[in-house]
Write an enzyme that holds these catalytic residues in place. Structure first.
Site, PDB file in Angstrom:
ATOM      1  CG  HIS A  62      -0.121  -0.117   2.224  1.00 49.71           C
ATOM      2  ND1 HIS A  62       0.438  -1.167   3.403  1.00 49.71           N
ATOM      3  CD2 HIS A  62      -1.166   1.011   3.892  1.00 49.71           C
ATOM      4  CE1 HIS A  62       0.940  -0.718   4.636  1.00 49.71           C
ATOM      5  NE2 HIS A  62      -0.133   0.863   4.984  1.00 49.71           N
ATOM      6  CG  HIS A  64      -0.193   4.393   4.892  1.00 52.15           C
ATOM      7  ND1 HIS A  64      -1.629   3.394   5.489  1.00 52.15           N
ATOM      8  CD2 HIS A  64      -0.822   5.972   4.485  1.00 52.15           C
ATOM      9  CE1 HIS A  64      -2.326   4.933   5.799  1.00 52.15           C
ATOM     10  NE2 HIS A  64      -1.892   5.475   5.816  1.00 52.15           N
ATOM     11  CG  ASP A  66       4.805   2.705   6.934  1.00 53.27           C
ATOM     12  OD1 ASP A  66       4.351   3.762   6.664  1.00 53.27           O
ATOM     13  OD2 ASP A  66       4.954   1.984   8.587  1.00 53.27           O
ATOM     14  CG  HIS A  67       4.241   0.061   4.547  1.00 53.76           C
ATOM     15  ND1 HIS A  67       4.507  -1.480   4.628  1.00 53.76           N
ATOM     16  CD2 HIS A  67       3.816  -0.308   5.568  1.00 53.76           C
ATOM     17  CE1 HIS A  67       3.596  -1.495   5.855  1.00 53.76           C
ATOM     18  NE2 HIS A  67       3.567  -0.179   6.397  1.00 53.76           N
ATOM     19  CG  HIS A 142      -3.742   0.036   6.204  1.00 56.30           C
ATOM     20  ND1 HIS A 142      -4.207  -0.017   7.962  1.00 56.30           N
ATOM     21  CD2 HIS A 142      -3.034   0.524   5.547  1.00 56.30           C
ATOM     22  CE1 HIS A 142      -3.278   1.233   8.307  1.00 56.30           C
ATOM     23  NE2 HIS A 142      -2.635   0.916   6.449  1.00 56.30           N
ATOM     24  CG  ASP A 212       0.495  -1.440   7.681  1.00 52.29           C
ATOM     25  OD1 ASP A 212       1.178  -1.813   7.526  1.00 52.29           O
ATOM     26  OD2 ASP A 212       0.570   0.106   7.539  1.00 52.29           O
ATOM     27  CG  HIS A 270       3.702  -2.051  10.872  1.00 56.58           C
ATOM     28  ND1 HIS A 270       3.291  -1.724  11.857  1.00 56.58           N
ATOM     29  CD2 HIS A 270       4.744  -1.472   9.266  1.00 56.58           C
ATOM     30  CE1 HIS A 270       2.608  -0.423  10.537  1.00 56.58           C
ATOM     31  NE2 HIS A 270       3.853  -0.646   9.664  1.00 56.58           N
TER      32      HIS A 270
END
Length: 306
Positions: A62, A64, A66-67, A142, A212, A270
């Protein structure tokens, strides 16, 4: 043959306490799959002596940061290192635009071709397959569109029992034995039963990646009986209400999913930057599902085929 998961990053939101953003490298029979690509992924690949140029498939769960914020740096480095092979990237709607925009405004024409496939976060789809392995997506629950991934080896051939193999058996008949077939002569008479000359196939292994997501039992049928399961566990049980509000999971929720899915082994990761000591994560998860590991950066988890 190999089936090994390397943890490159294990933290959520912001790097903390030496932990980096989410990224994992899965080696299945020399297929190198990069799963998520948080900030510093290429540094982690180098640190742990991973074969970066052998990565041909990248799966981004996805959008976000941090990914995926490490993705462009990795793309540019592959270019500077003279990569020629196609790079297949799978991600949510908008990721292709992000990549193309950065290439455009940096004036970069890559040496290699990026082949992008947009995920449908509402469906389970086959993303990649060959004669050895299959990769599928599945929906996660999510705050923004998010997909999980399951990687499975295809059924393996029967093994020839060399001690029982008749002399001068043709290669054609040996191939038939490996497929599980019996051997017949030209007149259709049974000559050898497969079970008398073979050993059972080696185990076909599987790995499921649940990025997530809030606690959601609807994913269980996608990951049932998986050998190795990664499930996010951003918070300890004490913050279960906050996990629900932010569409994340707790330690016990991740463990409960593993238990219901009858997974063989669970990895949790995570981790929220609010936690320095991760020991309570392991304690809480093992209270529900004993065979749990922490996603520890630099560690490799091998799945045997016995």
């Amino acid at each position: 043959m190999s089936f090994q998961l390397k943890i490159l990053g294990s933290n959520s939101a912001t790097p903390a306490y030496g932990r980096h953003h989410t990224a994992q490298l899965l080696n299945v029979q020399n297929h190198y799959f990069l799963i998520d690509c948080g900030e510093a992924t290429q540094i982690q690949l180098s640190r742990y002596k991973c074969k970066t140029q052998r990565i041909n498939h990248i799966f981004i769960s996805h959008l976000h940061g941090d990914h995926y914020l490490g993705l462009m740096g990795l793309i540019f480095t592959m270019h500077l290192m003279g990569r020629q092979a196609d790079l297949h990237i799978f991600g949510q709607k908008g990721l292709e635009e992000i990549i193309v925009t950065q290439l455009k405004y940096s004036g970069t024409v890559l040496n290699y071709t990026i082949i992008f496939r947009e995920l449908n976060p509402a469906l389970s789809e086959i993303l990649f397959e060959d004669e050895w392995v299959e990769v599928k997506s599945f929906p996660l629950n999510h705050r923004i569109p998010c997909s999980g991934f399951i990687i499975k080896e295809k059924p393996k051939p029967y093994r020839i029992d060399k001690e029982k193999l008749p002399p001068n058996l043709s290669l054609v008949n040996i191939a038939r034995l490996k497929k599980g077939e019996d051997i017949y002569d030209d007149q259709g008479n049974l000559v050898y039963k497969n079970r008398d000359l073979t050993l059972p196939p080696r185990k076909s292994r599987s790995y499921a990646y649940c990025s997530d997501t809030k606690y959601d039992e609807t994913i269980i049928h996608y990951i049932k009986n998986v050998d190795l399961l990664y499930h996010e566990a951003t918070f300890l049980l004490e913050r279960e209400q906050w996990a629900e509000q932010t569409f994340h999971s707790t330690t016990e929720q991740a463990a409960r999913i593993a238990l219901l899915a009858e997974a063989k082994q669970l990895i949790i990761g995570h981790f929220s930057a609010r936690y320095k000591d991760l020991t309570p994560f392991l304690t809480e998860a093992r209270h529900i599902f004993n065979n749990t590991l922490l996603a520890t950066e630099g560690e490799a988890i091998d799945v045997p085929d016995l």
